[in-house]
Scaffold this motif. Structure first.
Motif: not given
Length: 104
Positions: A40-43, A46-50, A73-77
């Protein structure tokens, strides 16, 4: 003759009702699958992706990238399994719908 006209009218009405029930969203492809989050990361935009992998699928392309809202995104591990619901857009990207953790 009158009976044929009535039959044609009924068939036309039935066809119109069936046509009204379909939606363009179904044509794009709606998915609900069990996946494992592998990254997971941030492009830069500014978009958050998994990045998700399909552990139960035997197919060539077994990894997809999905854009999420920051709060989700913050809740995904990473290395956890989830049921993900998403829609494939016409341009080939995926629109996130829902994510639920799987119990092992």
């Amino acid at each position: 003759m009158r009976r044929a006209g009535l039959c044609a009218a009924i068939l036309l009405l039935a066809g119109m009702m069936l046509g009204a029930c379909s939606s363009k969203e179904q044509g794009r492809g709606t998915f609900a699958v069990n996946v494992k989050v592998i990254d997971k990361g941030e492009g830069e935009d500014g978009q958050y992706w998994i990045m998700i992998a399909y552990p139960d699928k035997k197919r060539l392309k077994s990894v997809d990238k999905i854009i999420l809202e920051e709060s989700v995104w913050n809740t995904v591990q990473i290395d956890h399994k989830y049921t993900v619901r998403y829609i494939r857009q016409e341009d080939g990207t995926y629109s996130f719908s829902a994510i639920t953790p799987l119990k092992d």
